[in-house]
Design a protein around this motif. Structure first.
Motif, PDB file in Angstrom:
ATOM      1  N   VAL A 110       0.881  -1.176   0.000  1.00  0.00           N
ATOM      2  CA  VAL A 110       0.000   0.000   0.000  1.00  0.00           C
ATOM      3  C   VAL A 110       0.913   1.219   0.000  1.00  0.00           C
ATOM      4  N   GLY A 111       1.059   1.806  -1.174  1.00  0.00           N
ATOM      5  CA  GLY A 111       2.013   2.898  -1.308  1.00  0.00           C
ATOM      6  C   GLY A 111       1.414   4.210  -1.764  1.00  0.00           C
ATOM      7  N   MET A 112       0.101   4.303  -1.947  1.00  0.00           N
ATOM      8  CA  MET A 112      -0.511   5.565  -2.353  1.00  0.00           C
ATOM      9  C   MET A 112      -0.791   6.407  -1.106  1.00  0.00           C
ATOM     10  N   THR A 113      -0.107   7.537  -1.001  1.00  0.00           N
ATOM     11  CA  THR A 113      -0.211   8.386   0.183  1.00  0.00           C
ATOM     12  C   THR A 113      -1.320   9.411  -0.006  1.00  0.00           C
ATOM     13  N   PRO A 114      -2.282   9.496   0.909  1.00  0.00           N
ATOM     14  CA  PRO A 114      -3.250  10.610   0.861  1.00  0.00           C
ATOM     15  C   PRO A 114      -2.537  11.935   1.098  1.00  0.00           C
ATOM     16  N   LEU A 115      -2.558  12.807   0.110  1.00  0.00           N
ATOM     17  CA  LEU A 115      -1.772  14.042   0.193  1.00  0.00           C
ATOM     18  C   LEU A 115      -2.258  14.975   1.288  1.00  0.00           C
ATOM     19  N   LEU A 116      -3.548  14.931   1.603  1.00  0.00           N
ATOM     20  CA  LEU A 116      -4.016  15.779   2.695  1.00  0.00           C
ATOM     21  C   LEU A 116      -3.486  15.318   4.044  1.00  0.00           C
ATOM     22  N   LEU A 117      -3.144  14.060   4.155  1.00  0.00           N
ATOM     23  CA  LEU A 117      -2.579  13.537   5.391  1.00  0.00           C
ATOM     24  C   LEU A 117      -1.142  14.016   5.600  1.00  0.00           C
ATOM     25  N   VAL A 118      -0.473  14.377   4.522  1.00  0.00           N
ATOM     26  CA  VAL A 118       0.912  14.858   4.629  1.00  0.00           C
ATOM     27  C   VAL A 118       0.968  16.222   5.317  1.00  0.00           C
ATOM     28  N   VAL A 119      -0.129  16.961   5.262  1.00  0.00           N
ATOM     29  CA  VAL A 119      -0.141  18.308   5.849  1.00  0.00           C
ATOM     30  C   VAL A 119       0.116  18.251   7.356  1.00  0.00           C
ATOM     31  N   LEU A 120      -0.365  17.196   8.032  1.00  0.00           N
ATOM     32  CA  LEU A 120      -0.223  17.101   9.488  1.00  0.00           C
ATOM     33  C   LEU A 120       1.239  17.082   9.937  1.00  0.00           C
ATOM     34  N   PRO A 121       2.082  16.152   9.500  1.00  0.00           N
ATOM     35  CA  PRO A 121       3.484  16.197   9.966  1.00  0.00           C
ATOM     36  C   PRO A 121       4.254  17.409   9.463  1.00  0.00           C
ATOM     37  N   VAL A 122       3.909  17.901   8.293  1.00  0.00           N
ATOM     38  CA  VAL A 122       4.629  19.061   7.768  1.00  0.00           C
ATOM     39  C   VAL A 122       4.377  20.292   8.632  1.00  0.00           C
ATOM     40  N   LEU A 123       3.131  20.538   8.983  1.00  0.00           N
ATOM     41  CA  LEU A 123       2.821  21.704   9.807  1.00  0.00           C
ATOM     42  C   LEU A 123       3.423  21.596  11.203  1.00  0.00           C
ATOM     43  N   LEU A 124       3.368  20.407  11.785  1.00  0.00           N
ATOM     44  CA  LEU A 124       3.929  20.246  13.128  1.00  0.00           C
ATOM     45  C   LEU A 124       5.444  20.415  13.129  1.00  0.00           C
ATOM     46  N   MET A 125       6.106  19.844  12.149  1.00  0.00           N
ATOM     47  CA  MET A 125       7.562  19.971  12.086  1.00  0.00           C
ATOM     48  C   MET A 125       7.971  21.412  11.780  1.00  0.00           C
ATOM     49  N   ARG A 126       7.243  22.063  10.934  1.00  0.00           N
ATOM     50  CA  ARG A 126       7.550  23.463  10.621  1.00  0.00           C
ATOM     51  C   ARG A 126       7.340  24.351  11.842  1.00  0.00           C
ATOM     52  N   ARG A 127       6.308  24.081  12.597  1.00  0.00           N
ATOM     53  CA  ARG A 127       6.062  24.860  13.805  1.00  0.00           C
ATOM     54  C   ARG A 127       7.176  24.640  14.838  1.00  0.00           C
ATOM     55  N   ALA A 128       7.633  23.404  14.991  1.00  0.00           N
ATOM     56  CA  ALA A 128       8.716  23.137  15.932  1.00  0.00           C
ATOM     57  C   ALA A 128       9.991  23.871  15.536  1.00  0.00           C
ATOM     58  N   ALA A 129      10.291  23.915  14.246  1.00  0.00           N
ATOM     59  CA  ALA A 129      11.482  24.629  13.789  1.00  0.00           C
ATOM     60  C   ALA A 129      11.352  26.132  14.009  1.00  0.00           C
ATOM     61  N   ARG A 130      10.170  26.674  13.805  1.00  0.00           N
ATOM     62  CA  ARG A 130       9.974  28.108  14.034  1.00  0.00           C
ATOM     63  C   ARG A 130      10.105  28.459  15.513  1.00  0.00           C
ATOM     64  N   LEU A 131       9.537  27.620  16.376  1.00  0.00           N
ATOM     65  CA  LEU A 131       9.662  27.880  17.806  1.00  0.00           C
ATOM     66  C   LEU A 131      11.104  27.757  18.284  1.00  0.00           C
ATOM     67  N   GLY A 132      11.850  26.814  17.708  1.00  0.00           N
ATOM     68  CA  GLY A 132      13.257  26.691  18.078  1.00  0.00           C
ATOM     69  C   GLY A 132      14.090  27.859  17.613  1.00  0.00           C
ATOM     70  N   SER A 133      13.705  28.482  16.506  1.00  0.00           N
ATOM     71  CA  SER A 133      14.467  29.630  15.995  1.00  0.00           C
ATOM     72  C   SER A 133      14.096  30.921  16.675  1.00  0.00           C
TER      73      SER A 133
END
Length: 538
Positions: A94-117
């Motif tokens: 099962v290799g088809m990734t729901p693209l809307l599901l990718v938004v969750l880790p991207v936003l969380l990781m981006r927020r963590a990097a912004r808070l660290g900076s």
């Protein structure tokens, strides 16, 4: 002496060589990355547990639900999962990734990097961008490794090789975007290790315009794909509703199907764009849906989005009409590739439009590769658009249309103005001389007088008075200055004869048809001349 020695201020110990002071800011960044991964995993775990509790027929216990949540978290990063409990006994990827599901880790990781900076006013230590990026990434990848090991014992285990590069790729891109945004999105010079020619070429404005034009074309294609999918869903509304109701009869199952369909909407947009471009998308090893025809795919599972596929058989004018989507995308690329400066040549404009087409093709290539993937073995091993054909078609459509459109828009915006400024030097001088010519000036004045009507009467020059000999002119006695009693001093006034300011002359000069019976004011002979007043001595 002993008391003074014992109560004295203790001296600080000398720092040992080779011992580094630990940075609390770096440790906070590591913890922030781990928390970002934990929040994403926790959200999916809560969602799966709620659906498992509300399901009347759970297949496994809470351990299986948690393993499924771990697998979904890895799937959100693009990791390929493997399902072993199949009817045929053959593992199904099962290799088809729901693209809307990718938004969750991207936003969380981006927020963590912004808070660290971000640094508070009271913080004494400000980490550089590279340190924040590395620390946040280490915390996130540590949790990712643990989740990969944990998901291996579930019903859908993750492929270790796929997880080894998909999870770091998403984390690196999201962390880089977060640090870059926290630093104010700087566009500084490129690294010095790049060749000098590359660094000088990239700073040219054509590349920024090409990125803008390519992004605009890709957005138009995605919008057109969404329009195609929406129209097809509305056209097959009855089949879509029947498929949704037949999958399950409980509200928890229908809610899960609805969530899955919503997360696949971005994938459907990319599929619609690939369908409008011409290559279409694969629905198995032997079936491809294109505007020219659809042979059919009998082995497809029942799913609401799959019910919106075109009818089997050759294409119709209705399916051919989707070619308008790439046409509009090509026009958009050509429009955004034009600079407003007049000194830009036509070749530079055409090159910028071609580069914009390249950017659009690369963007559609990446989106097609991310939206496709296998859903099983054998017939379902190929599902979605083929990445390279979609990218080539996007480049071809936009390049063919964008280059002439950009040149035409550039020619229209830089067209010469109509007037003396647009002529050559000799022609402009001739026009200027003709404008100031006496005959042309008289013609202009006559046209203005005719348009003004009665506002500007014809004023004729009165005949010169006869010359009187000097002996016959009686001398004029000088007039003494007039002073006003009780007031301030007035300047002397001298009356000079010889000036006749009769307004009747001006009125009578208009012509014999408009004779004036009486003057508007009594005639005045002479003029008052004010004597120059000398400044008082200092």
């Amino acid at each position: 002496m002993t008391q003074v020695t014992e109560r004295g201020t203790p001296l600080s110990a000398a720092p040992r060589a080779g011992v580094r002071r630990r940075s609390p800011a770096a440790a906070a960044c590591v913890v922030g990355g781990a928390v970002a991964a934990g929040l994403g995993l926790g959200f999916l775990a809560v969602l799966v547990i709620v659906l498992w509790i509300s399901s009347p027929y759970p297949d496994s216990g809470p351990g299986g639900a948690l393993h499924l949540a771990a697998g979904l978290w890895l799937l959100a990063h693009g990791t390929e999962l493997v399902r072993y409990d199949t009817l045929s006994g053959v593992p199904a990827p099962v290799g088809m990734t729901p693209l809307l599901l990718v938004v969750l880790p991207v936003l969380l990781m981006r927020r963590a990097a912004r808070l660290g900076s971000a640094a508070d006013e009271g913080d004494e230590e400000v980490l550089p961008a590279a340190a924040v990026f590395s620390a946040v990434l280490c915390g996130y990848l540590a949790v990712g490794a643990l989740v990969t090991v944990y998901a291996a014992g579930g019903p859908m285990s993750a492929d270790p090789l796929s997880a080894a590069w998909h999870v770091p790729l998403v984390a690196v891109l999201a962390a880089a975007a977060g640090v870059w945004g926290a630093r104010g999105r700087p566009l500084g010079p490129l690294p010095s290790w790049l060749p000098r020619g590359v660094r000088k070429a990239v700073v040219r404005p054509r590349y920024a315009l090409a990125l803008r034009a390519g992004a605009g074309g890709a957005l138009v294609l995605l919008g057109g794909g969404a329009l195609v999918v929406g129209a097809s869903l509305a056209w097959h509304g009855a089949e879509v509703q029947a498929s949704f109701l037949s999958l399950t009869g409980v509200w928890s199952g229908r809610f899960a199907v609805l969530l899955l369909a919503l997360t696949l909407i971005p994938n459907a947009m990319v599929w619609g764009a690939a369908y409008a471009l011409g290559p279409g998308f694969a629905l198995g090893a032997d079936a491809t849906a294109t505007p020219l025809g659809f042979p059919g795919a009998p082995g497809l599972p029942r799913f609401p989005l799959l019910e919106a596929l075109p009818a089997e058989g050759p294409g119709t004018p209705l399916t051919w009409a989707v070619a308008g989507v790439p046409v509009v995308a090509g026009l958009a690329v050509g429009w955004f590739a034009v600079r407003r400066a007049r000194e830009v040549s036509y070749g530079e404009t055409a090159l910028t439009a071609a580069l914009g087409a390249v950017v659009c093709g690369l963007a559609m290539t990446g989106l097609a590769a991310a939206s496709a993937g296998p859903l099983g073995s054998r017939r379902l091993s190929e599902f979605g658009p083929v990445w390279w054909t979609t990218g080539v078609a996007a480049f071809a459509w936009t390049a063919v249309l964008a280059v002439p459109v950009a040149v035409a828009v550039h020619a229209w915006r830089t067209r010469p103005a109509i007037g003396p400024d647009a002529l050559e030097d000799d022609e402009a001088a001739a026009v200027d001389d003709a404008w100031h010519d006496s005959g042309v000036r008289e013609i202009r004045w006559a046209a203005m007088r005719k348009a003004a009507g009665e506002l500007i009467p014809d004023i004729a020059v009165p005949p010169a008075p006869p010359v009187v000999p000097a002996d016959s002119v009686a001398p004029v006695a000088p007039v003494a200055p007039v002073s006003v009693p009780g007031g301030r001093g007035r300047r002397a006034v001298t009356v000079v004869s010889g000036l006749d300011l009769d307004p009747g002359l001006l009125a009578g000069a208009a012509g014999p048809a408009e004779a004036v019976s009486a003057p508007l004011a009594p005639p005045v002979v002479g003029a008052r001349v004010l004597a120059r007043r000398k400044p008082p001595p200092e």
